[in-house]
Design an enzyme around this catalytic site. Structure first.
Site, PDB file in Angstrom:
ATOM      1  N   TYR A  80       0.817  -1.219   0.000  1.00  0.00           N
ATOM      2  CA  TYR A  80       0.000   0.000   0.000  1.00  0.00           C
ATOM      3  C   TYR A  80       0.855   1.276   0.000  1.00  0.00           C
ATOM      4  O   TYR A  80       0.820   2.058  -0.956  1.00  0.00           O
ATOM      5  CB  TYR A  80      -0.939  -0.073   1.199  1.00  0.00           C
ATOM      6  CG  TYR A  80      -1.719   1.173   1.501  1.00  0.00           C
ATOM      7  CD1 TYR A  80      -2.376   1.872   0.491  1.00  0.00           C
ATOM      8  CD2 TYR A  80      -1.820   1.636   2.810  1.00  0.00           C
ATOM      9  CE1 TYR A  80      -3.103   3.015   0.791  1.00  0.00           C
ATOM     10  CE2 TYR A  80      -2.550   2.763   3.116  1.00  0.00           C
ATOM     11  CZ  TYR A  80      -3.182   3.454   2.105  1.00  0.00           C
ATOM     12  OH  TYR A  80      -3.898   4.577   2.400  1.00  0.00           O
ATOM     13  N   ASP A  98      11.353 -12.843  -2.755  1.00  0.00           N
ATOM     14  CA  ASP A  98      11.213 -12.739  -1.313  1.00  0.00           C
ATOM     15  C   ASP A  98      12.471 -12.064  -0.743  1.00  0.00           C
ATOM     16  O   ASP A  98      13.573 -12.311  -1.235  1.00  0.00           O
ATOM     17  CB  ASP A  98      11.095 -14.166  -0.752  1.00  0.00           C
ATOM     18  CG  ASP A  98      10.592 -14.159   0.667  1.00  0.00           C
ATOM     19  OD1 ASP A  98       9.367 -14.250   0.842  1.00  0.00           O
ATOM     20  OD2 ASP A  98      11.423 -14.050   1.592  1.00  0.00           O
ATOM     21  N   ASN A 121       9.000 -12.663   9.175  1.00  0.00           N
ATOM     22  CA  ASN A 121       8.901 -11.868   7.942  1.00  0.00           C
ATOM     23  C   ASN A 121       9.515 -10.480   8.079  1.00  0.00           C
ATOM     24  O   ASN A 121      10.184 -10.011   7.166  1.00  0.00           O
ATOM     25  CB  ASN A 121       7.441 -11.720   7.503  1.00  0.00           C
ATOM     26  CG  ASN A 121       6.868 -13.047   7.030  1.00  0.00           C
ATOM     27  OD1 ASN A 121       7.607 -13.986   6.782  1.00  0.00           O
ATOM     28  ND2 ASN A 121       5.552 -13.116   6.923  1.00  0.00           N
ATOM     29  N   TYR A 181       4.044  -6.438  16.560  1.00  0.00           N
ATOM     30  CA  TYR A 181       4.296  -5.693  15.321  1.00  0.00           C
ATOM     31  C   TYR A 181       5.264  -4.538  15.588  1.00  0.00           C
ATOM     32  O   TYR A 181       6.285  -4.382  14.911  1.00  0.00           O
ATOM     33  CB  TYR A 181       2.970  -5.170  14.739  1.00  0.00           C
ATOM     34  CG  TYR A 181       3.186  -4.119  13.687  1.00  0.00           C
ATOM     35  CD1 TYR A 181       3.804  -4.437  12.486  1.00  0.00           C
ATOM     36  CD2 TYR A 181       2.806  -2.790  13.909  1.00  0.00           C
ATOM     37  CE1 TYR A 181       4.048  -3.466  11.532  1.00  0.00           C
ATOM     38  CE2 TYR A 181       3.040  -1.819  12.960  1.00  0.00           C
ATOM     39  CZ  TYR A 181       3.657  -2.159  11.782  1.00  0.00           C
ATOM     40  OH  TYR A 181       3.902  -1.197  10.838  1.00  0.00           O
TER      41      TYR A 181
END
Ligand code: UFG
Length: 331
Positions: free
Chosen positions: A13, A52, A93, A142
């Site tokens: 985004y 990736d 990740n 997070y």
């Protein structure tokens, strides 16, 4: 002649809106994204590699094909709620793959990085507005994963001389004013796109997470910042790092806070639709109030937000009306 800039997570985004702005500013973005949450269509006609960030060999190949001057790193999962129930995903990740990216950068002798960081690294603020010197004590995995990313890069600066700018965003929202690209997450958990999906009849009802916060109306207060303002700040940060050649950190927000109930009212006004709501318990990991101080970024980068909350919602509403199913690329 513009410079080639590797944009990791550039199909996401904020990444894709920044890619548009980089092109407009005369740079050449080289987008790398594994498309786990991003969309190929969102990079429009920018150079794109599906790779990736943990794939160091793949990244090295991309670096060797281009004359990359710097990296802008957006690649990360970014749901506060999900990070509480699945922290491993966030550390693997966000933190693990950053190591892959840094390894490939070191191998190619690239020493400049702009990192997409977050207000979530501050945790429950001791005071608002929050400035860049506020202690960082994340209250969800997070935020912790992003803080680790900052700390790793700090350490790499000392050891390897990697210069960086951390951009700590508050709540990103809105869409390209020309409605080419917008916000398309699956599942969607962010307040503004969720409310717009309800206005469109795609979802039925909005759940307000907690009405017992210490705020005027009991709901959480956030600082919403237009994604185009964020995109523009990345270009400014890139130019600044090239000029001054020293590391720095900036908050990116509008310095104005709105409660969840105020956002619902604005969305109802702009869309002309009534939003059915229910209330539930607080969502774990949510701080009560997050408002950015913009003093430093204004003084040093000459950046301040240009778009109002209404413009944020209006641009997002246009995008959601035009593309109710998002990019329709199966994600
Ligand atoms: N909210 C609801 N119901 C929902 C969704 C959200 O009440 O269904 C509330 C949340 O409790 C919060 C506010 O709306 O108070 C905003 O929530 P979002 O999920 O839209 O955004 P967050 O504040 O959780 O997180 C966002 C980004 C993070 C970033 C953070 C910094 O997703 O990446 O802003 O402020 F770190």
């Amino acid at each position: 002649m513009g410079k080639e800039i590797l944009v990791a997570g550039g199909a996401g985004y904020v990444g894709s809106h920044t890619v548009m702005e980089l092109i407009r500013a005369g740079h050449t973005p080289i987008v790398v994204d594994n498309l786990s949450t991003g969309h190929k269509k969102s990079v429009l006609d920018a150079i794109f590699y599906k790779c990736d960030l943990g794939d160091v060999a793949g990244l090295k190949k991309i670096f060797s094909r281009h004359n990359i001057d710097a990296v802008i790193h957006f690649g990360a999962n970014c749901y506060v709620g999900e990070s509480v129930v699945n922290p491993h995903k966030y550390f693997k990740n966000n933190v693990g793959n950053t190591l892959g990216l840094l390894e490939a950068m070191l191998d190619s002798d690239i020493k400049k990085i702009i990192l997409s960081s977050t207000a979530a690294t501050y945790g429950n603020p001791l005071k608002n507005p929050i400035d860049e010197n506020h202690p960082q004590a994340p209250c969800n995995p997070y935020g912790l994963s992003k803080l680790f990313m900052e700390q790793i890069i700090d350490t790499y600066e000392k050891a390897y001389g990697i210069k960086h700018i951390y951009l700590r965003y508050f709540n990103a929202a809105g869409a390209d004013p020309e409605t080419r690209i917008g916000e398309d997450h699956y599942p969607e958990t962010h307040i503004i796109p969720l409310l717009l999906q309800i206005a469109l009849g795609i979802k039925k009802q909005f759940t307000i997470f907690g009405t017992d916060y210490d705020t005027n109306d009991g709901t959480c207060i956030r600082d919403y910042i237009h994604v185009m303002d964020l995109a523009n700040a990345h270009v400014k940060a890139m130019n600044y790092l090239n000029e001054v050649k020293h590391s720095d950190v900036f908050n990116l927000g509008s310095s104005v806070g709105y409660s969840v109930k105020e956002i619902i009212e604005r969305v109802e006004k702009i869309t002309g639709k009534k939003i059915p709501t229910e209330t539930s318990e607080r969502r774990e990991g949510d701080p009560s109030v997050l408002i950015s101080s913009s003093d430093k970024v204004k003084k040093i980068l000459g950046w301040q937000s240009q778009y109002s909350l209404d413009e944020i919602i209006e641009s997002a509403w246009k995008w959601h009306k035009k593309y109710p199913k998002g990019f329709e690329d199966g994600k």
